[in-house]
Design an enzyme around this catalytic site. Structure first.
Site, PDB file in Angstrom:
ATOM      1  N   ASN A 114       0.971  -1.090  -0.026  1.00  0.00           N
ATOM      2  CA  ASN A 114       0.047   0.035  -0.049  1.00  0.00           C
ATOM      3  C   ASN A 114       0.910   1.322  -0.090  1.00  0.00           C
ATOM      4  O   ASN A 114       2.097   1.276   0.751  1.00  0.00           O
ATOM      5  CB  ASN A 114      -0.827   0.176   1.229  1.00  0.00           C
ATOM      6  CG  ASN A 114      -1.908   1.311   1.308  1.00  0.00           C
ATOM      7  OD1 ASN A 114      -2.381   1.579   0.376  1.00  0.00           O
ATOM      8  ND2 ASN A 114      -1.856   1.791   2.628  1.00  0.00           N
TER       9      ASN A 114
ATOM     10  N   HIS B  46       0.983   4.975   1.316  1.00  0.00           N
ATOM     11  CA  HIS B  46       0.158   5.735   2.339  1.00  0.00           C
ATOM     12  C   HIS B  46       1.056   7.279   2.192  1.00  0.00           C
ATOM     13  O   HIS B  46       2.197   7.350   2.383  1.00  0.00           O
ATOM     14  CB  HIS B  46       0.274   5.110   3.698  1.00  0.00           C
ATOM     15  CG  HIS B  46      -0.425   5.977   4.664  1.00  0.00           C
ATOM     16  ND1 HIS B  46      -1.802   6.065   4.887  1.00  0.00           N
ATOM     17  CD2 HIS B  46       0.047   6.803   5.727  1.00  0.00           C
ATOM     18  CE1 HIS B  46      -2.226   6.753   5.757  1.00  0.00           C
ATOM     19  NE2 HIS B  46      -1.176   7.300   6.328  1.00  0.00           N
TER      20      HIS B  46
ATOM     21  N   SER C 141       4.973   6.648   2.467  1.00  0.00           N
ATOM     22  CA  SER C 141       5.304   5.511   2.761  1.00  0.00           C
ATOM     23  C   SER C 141       4.666   4.234   1.879  1.00  0.00           C
ATOM     24  O   SER C 141       3.710   4.349   1.449  1.00  0.00           O
ATOM     25  CB  SER C 141       5.367   5.000   4.191  1.00  0.00           C
ATOM     26  OG  SER C 141       5.680   5.948   5.182  1.00  0.00           O
TER      27      SER C 141
ATOM     28  N   ASP D  50      -2.790   0.365   8.012  1.00  0.00           N
ATOM     29  CA  ASP D  50      -1.432   1.330   7.864  1.00  0.00           C
ATOM     30  C   ASP D  50      -0.337   0.974   8.735  1.00  0.00           C
ATOM     31  O   ASP D  50       0.518   1.899   9.037  1.00  0.00           O
ATOM     32  CB  ASP D  50      -1.803   2.894   7.905  1.00  0.00           C
ATOM     33  CG  ASP D  50      -2.824   3.451   6.797  1.00  0.00           C
ATOM     34  OD1 ASP D  50      -2.835   2.620   5.706  1.00  0.00           O
ATOM     35  OD2 ASP D  50      -3.736   4.388   7.251  1.00  0.00           O
TER      36      ASP D  50
HETATM   37  C1  GRF Z   1      -2.369   9.149  -2.683  1.00  0.00           C
HETATM   38  O1  GRF Z   1      -2.066  10.183  -1.937  1.00  0.00           O
HETATM   39  C2  GRF Z   1      -1.943   7.795  -2.014  1.00  0.00           C
HETATM   40  O2  GRF Z   1      -0.907   7.912  -1.297  1.00  0.00           O
HETATM   41  C3  GRF Z   1      -3.101   7.531  -0.938  1.00  0.00           C
HETATM   42  O3  GRF Z   1      -4.306   8.045  -1.705  1.00  0.00           O
HETATM   43  C4  GRF Z   1      -3.821   9.048  -2.733  1.00  0.00           C
HETATM   44  C5  GRF Z   1      -4.238   8.459  -4.049  1.00  0.00           C
HETATM   45  O4  GRF Z   1      -4.082   9.203  -5.088  1.00  0.00           O
HETATM   46  N1  GRF Z   1      -3.161   6.240  -0.508  1.00  0.00           N
HETATM   47  P1  GRF Z   1      -4.238   8.650  -6.583  1.00  0.00           P
HETATM   48  O5  GRF Z   1      -5.718   8.025  -6.608  1.00  0.00           O
HETATM   49  O6  GRF Z   1      -3.224   7.693  -6.838  1.00  0.00           O
HETATM   50  O7  GRF Z   1      -3.804   9.777  -7.428  1.00  0.00           O
END
Ligand code: GRF
Length: 222
Positions: free
Chosen positions: A111, A113, A140, A149
């Site tokens: 994932n 985050h 991360s 997370d």
């Molecule tokens: C990103 O900031 C990611 O870190 C978080 O959700 C957002 C997704 O953005 N988990 P995108 O849909 O990839 O533009």
């Protein structure tokens, strides 16, 4: 004999810019993977359109069609299994996944985050970093475990918080680093260099890591 490329499935709930970064890296020959499937819990997710445009099969599951989280997640993983994916990437998938349902994928699911975990699990990470007066922020990539997370962190990108930054500016500046971080981690997995040593150690080239890898100038370093 040619080795088989890693088959990757991606789950996303939103615009899909991280998915797009993976596709761009693949197309540039920097990410030796094939995309098996892109799934979403939102029929209007931008990520689904990006996937379709790239010729990647897609599916949507509507949580309202399921009696509970467990049933939704079991169907989710049934479809992912059927796709033949080796690895699952959560790229902005905005649902908590049932801990039992995800167990068969532990060590094969990552994932991204937008915080320097273990700081700021959950939502509104940019706002929380600003409110705390932090001077640094980051993103991360971690192995997904039953803890939200909370799985072992593989790699991080760190950026300075500038005076006057607001939530949107910070989020946007971080995003371009996310777009380097996620492909770089997935590449290590595709090259067979990364593994999860249960319960909570990340190993690179078989060596347990004491700290997350860091993104510097587009590359991951110890
Ligand atoms: C990103 O900031 C990611 O870190 C978080 O959700 C957002 C997704 O953005 N988990 P995108 O849909 O990839 O533009």
């Amino acid at each position: 004999m040619a080795t088989q490329r890693l088959r990757v499935a991606v789950l996303a709930s939103g615009r899909g810019s991280n998915l797009q970064a993976l596709i761009v890296a693949r197309d540039a020959g920097q990410l030796p993977v094939d995309f098996a499937l892109v799934g979403s819990d939102k029929a209007n997710a931008g990520a689904l359109q990006l996937a379709k445009d790239a010729g990647i099969p897609t599916f949507t599951l509507n949580p309202k069609d399921f009696a509970n989280r467990r049933d939704f997640d079991l169907e989710l993983f049934r479809q992912l299994d059927a796709s033949g994916a080796d690895v699952l990437v959560l790229a902005g998938f905005m649902r908590v996944i049932d801990g039992e349902a995800l167990k068969p994928w532990v060590g094969r699911m990552i994932n991204i985050h937008p915080s320097l975990l273990p700081k700021y699990r959950g939502l509104h990470t940019h706002r929380r970093a600003l409110e705390a007066g932090d001077v640094e922020h980051g993103a991360s990539v971690h192995y997904v475990t039953a803890e939200l997370d909370g799985g072992p962190v593989i790699a991080q990108a760190t950026i300075d918080i500038r005076p006057g930054d607001d939530e949107l500016q910070l989020a946007q500046r971080l995003l371009s680093f996310e777009h380097q971080l996620l492909p770089a981690v997935l590449r290590l997995i595709a090259e067979g260099r990364l593994s999860l040593l249960p319960p909570d150690r990340v190993a690179l080239d078989g060596e347990p890591q004491d700290a997350p890898l860091q993104l510097r100038n587009g590359r991951l370093v110890d």
